[in-house]
Design a protein around this motif. Structure first.
Motif, PDB file in Angstrom:
ATOM      1  N   LEU A  86      15.887  -8.409   1.569  1.00 32.74           N
ATOM      2  CA  LEU A  86      16.099  -8.452   0.119  1.00 32.74           C
ATOM      3  C   LEU A  86      14.949  -7.814  -0.664  1.00 32.74           C
ATOM      4  CD1 LEU A  86      17.536 -12.079  -0.171  1.00 32.74           C
ATOM      5  CD2 LEU A  86      18.807  -9.923   0.004  1.00 32.74           C
ATOM      6  N   ALA A  87      14.159  -6.985   0.009  1.00 29.20           N
ATOM      7  CA  ALA A  87      13.012  -6.343  -0.636  1.00 29.20           C
ATOM      8  C   ALA A  87      13.462  -5.457  -1.799  1.00 29.20           C
ATOM      9  CB  ALA A  87      12.239  -5.513   0.384  1.00 29.20           C
ATOM     10  N   LYS A  88      12.664  -5.437  -2.828  1.00 31.27           N
ATOM     11  CA  LYS A  88      12.917  -4.593  -3.999  1.00 31.27           C
ATOM     12  C   LYS A  88      12.130  -3.289  -3.845  1.00 31.27           C
ATOM     13  CE  LYS A  88      15.046  -7.952  -6.166  1.00 31.27           C
ATOM     14  NZ  LYS A  88      16.386  -8.157  -5.761  1.00 31.27           N
ATOM     15  N   GLY A  89      12.587  -2.266  -4.539  1.00 35.26           N
ATOM     16  CA  GLY A  89      11.853  -1.011  -4.585  1.00 35.26           C
ATOM     17  C   GLY A  89      11.871  -0.201  -3.307  1.00 35.26           C
ATOM     18  N   VAL A  90      12.902  -0.378  -2.500  1.00 35.76           N
ATOM     19  CA  VAL A  90      13.001   0.406  -1.273  1.00 35.76           C
ATOM     20  C   VAL A  90      13.832   1.662  -1.552  1.00 35.76           C
ATOM     21  CG1 VAL A  90      12.738  -1.596   0.230  1.00 35.76           C
ATOM     22  CG2 VAL A  90      15.012  -0.875  -0.449  1.00 35.76           C
ATOM     23  N   PRO A  91      13.671   2.687  -0.744  1.00 38.85           N
ATOM     24  CA  PRO A  91      14.445   3.915  -0.957  1.00 38.85           C
ATOM     25  C   PRO A  91      15.946   3.646  -0.906  1.00 38.85           C
ATOM     26  CG  PRO A  91      12.759   4.237   0.736  1.00 38.85           C
ATOM     27  CD  PRO A  91      12.764   2.782   0.402  1.00 38.85           C
ATOM     28  N   SER A  92      16.693   4.318  -1.773  1.00 36.79           N
ATOM     29  CA  SER A  92      18.148   4.110  -1.783  1.00 36.79           C
ATOM     30  C   SER A  92      18.789   4.702  -0.530  1.00 36.79           C
ATOM     31  CB  SER A  92      18.773   4.722  -3.039  1.00 36.79           C
ATOM     32  OG  SER A  92      18.429   6.092  -3.137  1.00 36.79           O
ATOM     33  N   LYS A  93      18.210   5.776  -0.010  1.00 37.79           N
ATOM     34  CA  LYS A  93      18.690   6.338   1.255  1.00 37.79           C
ATOM     35  C   LYS A  93      17.791   5.778   2.356  1.00 37.79           C
ATOM     36  CE  LYS A  93      19.862  10.732   3.455  1.00 37.79           C
ATOM     37  NZ  LYS A  93      19.455  10.444   4.792  1.00 37.79           N
ATOM     38  N   PRO A  94      18.349   4.961   3.249  1.00 37.61           N
ATOM     39  CA  PRO A  94      17.518   4.315   4.268  1.00 37.61           C
ATOM     40  C   PRO A  94      16.874   5.320   5.214  1.00 37.61           C
ATOM     41  CG  PRO A  94      19.839   3.793   4.615  1.00 37.61           C
ATOM     42  CD  PRO A  94      19.756   4.601   3.368  1.00 37.61           C
ATOM     43  N   THR A  95      15.635   5.033   5.548  1.00 37.44           N
ATOM     44  CA  THR A  95      14.925   5.842   6.532  1.00 37.44           C
ATOM     45  C   THR A  95      15.263   5.329   7.925  1.00 37.44           C
ATOM     46  OG1 THR A  95      12.997   4.390   6.597  1.00 37.44           O
ATOM     47  CG2 THR A  95      13.003   6.114   4.892  1.00 37.44           C
ATOM     48  N   GLU A  96      14.877   6.089   8.922  1.00 38.56           N
ATOM     49  CA  GLU A  96      15.124   5.660  10.308  1.00 38.56           C
ATOM     50  C   GLU A  96      14.411   4.349  10.605  1.00 38.56           C
ATOM     51  OE1 GLU A  96      17.003   5.583  13.790  1.00 38.56           O
ATOM     52  OE2 GLU A  96      17.363   7.089  12.247  1.00 38.56           O
ATOM     53  N   ALA A  97      13.185   4.188  10.076  1.00 39.58           N
ATOM     54  CA  ALA A  97      12.436   2.943  10.301  1.00 39.58           C
ATOM     55  C   ALA A  97      13.145   1.751   9.658  1.00 39.58           C
ATOM     56  CB  ALA A  97      11.011   3.081   9.758  1.00 39.58           C
ATOM     57  N   MET A  98      13.722   1.950   8.470  1.00 38.01           N
ATOM     58  CA  MET A  98      14.468   0.874   7.805  1.00 38.01           C
ATOM     59  C   MET A  98      15.679   0.475   8.655  1.00 38.01           C
ATOM     60  SD  MET A  98      14.428   2.236   3.859  1.00 38.01           S
ATOM     61  CE  MET A  98      15.476   0.950   3.203  1.00 38.01           C
ATOM     62  N   ILE A  99      16.389   1.465   9.130  1.00 35.43           N
ATOM     63  CA  ILE A  99      17.582   1.199   9.930  1.00 35.43           C
ATOM     64  C   ILE A  99      17.209   0.450  11.209  1.00 35.43           C
ATOM     65  CG2 ILE A  99      19.402   2.320  11.295  1.00 35.43           C
ATOM     66  CD1 ILE A  99      19.409   4.513   9.047  1.00 35.43           C
ATOM     67  N   GLY A 145       0.808  -1.217   0.000  1.00 34.39           N
ATOM     68  CA  GLY A 145       0.000   0.000   0.000  1.00 34.39           C
ATOM     69  C   GLY A 145       0.841   1.269   0.000  1.00 34.39           C
ATOM     70  N   GLY A 146       2.152   1.109   0.004  1.00 36.01           N
ATOM     71  CA  GLY A 146       3.047   2.260  -0.043  1.00 36.01           C
ATOM     72  C   GLY A 146       3.430   2.823   1.311  1.00 36.01           C
ATOM     73  N   ASN A 147       2.984   2.213   2.376  1.00 40.94           N
ATOM     74  CA  ASN A 147       3.304   2.693   3.712  1.00 40.94           C
ATOM     75  C   ASN A 147       4.543   1.957   4.236  1.00 40.94           C
ATOM     76  OD1 ASN A 147       3.348   3.769   6.256  1.00 40.94           O
ATOM     77  ND2 ASN A 147       1.182   3.390   6.691  1.00 40.94           N
ATOM     78  N   LEU A 148       5.695   2.277   3.645  1.00 41.86           N
ATOM     79  CA  LEU A 148       6.930   1.573   3.998  1.00 41.86           C
ATOM     80  C   LEU A 148       7.366   1.835   5.430  1.00 41.86           C
ATOM     81  CD1 LEU A 148       9.072   1.919   0.743  1.00 41.86           C
ATOM     82  CD2 LEU A 148       7.742  -0.035   1.538  1.00 41.86           C
ATOM     83  N   GLU A 149       7.116   3.041   5.925  1.00 40.86           N
ATOM     84  CA  GLU A 149       7.504   3.342   7.304  1.00 40.86           C
ATOM     85  C   GLU A 149       6.800   2.400   8.276  1.00 40.86           C
ATOM     86  OE1 GLU A 149       9.911   5.832   8.518  1.00 40.86           O
ATOM     87  OE2 GLU A 149      10.373   5.319   6.451  1.00 40.86           O
ATOM     88  N   ALA A 150       5.499   2.251   8.103  1.00 44.23           N
ATOM     89  CA  ALA A 150       4.739   1.359   8.995  1.00 44.23           C
ATOM     90  C   ALA A 150       5.149  -0.097   8.789  1.00 44.23           C
ATOM     91  CB  ALA A 150       3.238   1.528   8.762  1.00 44.23           C
ATOM     92  N   ALA A 151       5.455  -0.471   7.545  1.00 41.38           N
ATOM     93  CA  ALA A 151       5.889  -1.843   7.277  1.00 41.38           C
ATOM     94  C   ALA A 151       7.197  -2.137   8.003  1.00 41.38           C
ATOM     95  CB  ALA A 151       6.046  -2.063   5.774  1.00 41.38           C
ATOM     96  N   TYR A 152       8.154  -1.228   7.918  1.00 40.18           N
ATOM     97  CA  TYR A 152       9.435  -1.446   8.602  1.00 40.18           C
ATOM     98  C   TYR A 152       9.269  -1.415  10.116  1.00 40.18           C
ATOM     99  CZ  TYR A 152      12.196  -1.694   4.389  1.00 40.18           C
ATOM    100  OH  TYR A 152      12.729  -2.107   3.194  1.00 40.18           O
ATOM    101  N   GLN A 153       8.364  -0.591  10.609  1.00 40.17           N
ATOM    102  CA  GLN A 153       8.084  -0.600  12.041  1.00 40.17           C
ATOM    103  C   GLN A 153       7.489  -1.946  12.449  1.00 40.17           C
ATOM    104  OE1 GLN A 153       5.628   2.883  12.363  1.00 40.17           O
ATOM    105  NE2 GLN A 153       7.380   4.275  12.345  1.00 40.17           N
ATOM    106  N   GLY A 154       6.662  -2.514  11.579  1.00 36.72           N
ATOM    107  CA  GLY A 154       6.100  -3.837  11.836  1.00 36.72           C
ATOM    108  C   GLY A 154       7.170  -4.912  11.880  1.00 36.72           C
ATOM    109  N   TYR A 155       8.113  -4.845  10.934  1.00 30.61           N
ATOM    110  CA  TYR A 155       9.231  -5.798  10.957  1.00 30.61           C
ATOM    111  C   TYR A 155      10.029  -5.631  12.253  1.00 30.61           C
ATOM    112  CZ  TYR A 155       8.905  -7.351   6.064  1.00 30.61           C
ATOM    113  OH  TYR A 155       8.519  -7.926   4.879  1.00 30.61           O
TER     114      TYR A 155
END
Length: 138
Positions: free
Chosen positions: A55-68, A19-29
């Motif tokens: 190994l997810a595709k289509g993630v931002p090249s500059k990691p967000t705080e949630a990704m980190i 759904g495009g809510n990557l921040e919430a997805a990474y918080q879920g992980y």
């Protein structure tokens, strides 16, 4: 956390990501990996979920705080998998996490250890090539 709960948690995370809510997805992980119950799942199930994020595709090249934070939360599970099973694929995932966290020296050592193991098993494997490429890009 019974297996059904793991499946439901992952489905929710994937729905958020699609759904495009990557921040919430990474918080879920992150939340999933921080639960002590995650380490009680079968190694194959842990790997599948960890791979899905790392190994997810289509993630931002500059990691967000949630990704980190999600990658940081994955490190303990991957460290345990590496220490127990010595699987070169686990080394790759752990190395990617360290790379994401800016621990390039650790990532290099982990990739090299995985490469040494994989060369013993199958020197012509795709994983050997992938690990060599990851090392060269550090």
């Amino acid at each position: 956390m019974p297996n059904e709960a793991l499946v439901q948690a992952v489905k929710s995370i994937v729905t958020l990501a699609r759904g495009g809510n990557l921040e919430a997805a990474y918080q879920g992980y992150r939340d999933l990996f921080q639960k002590p119950e995650f380490l009680k799942h079968r190694p194959e199930d842990q790997r599948q979920v960890l791979r899905l994020m790392i190994l997810a595709k289509g993630v931002p090249s500059k990691p967000t705080e949630a990704m980190i934070e999600a990658h940081r939360a994955a490190v303990p599970a991957l460290t345990e998998l590496v220490s127990i099973y010595s699987d070169p694929g686990d080394h790759e995932l752990l190395g990617i996490c360290h790379e994401m966290l800016g621990n390039l020296e650790s990532a290099d050592k982990i990739y090299r250890a995985g490469l040494a193991l994989e060369r013993e098993r199958n020197p012509q494997s795709d994983l050997c090539g992938t690990l060599m490429k990851r090392i060269s890009l550090l």
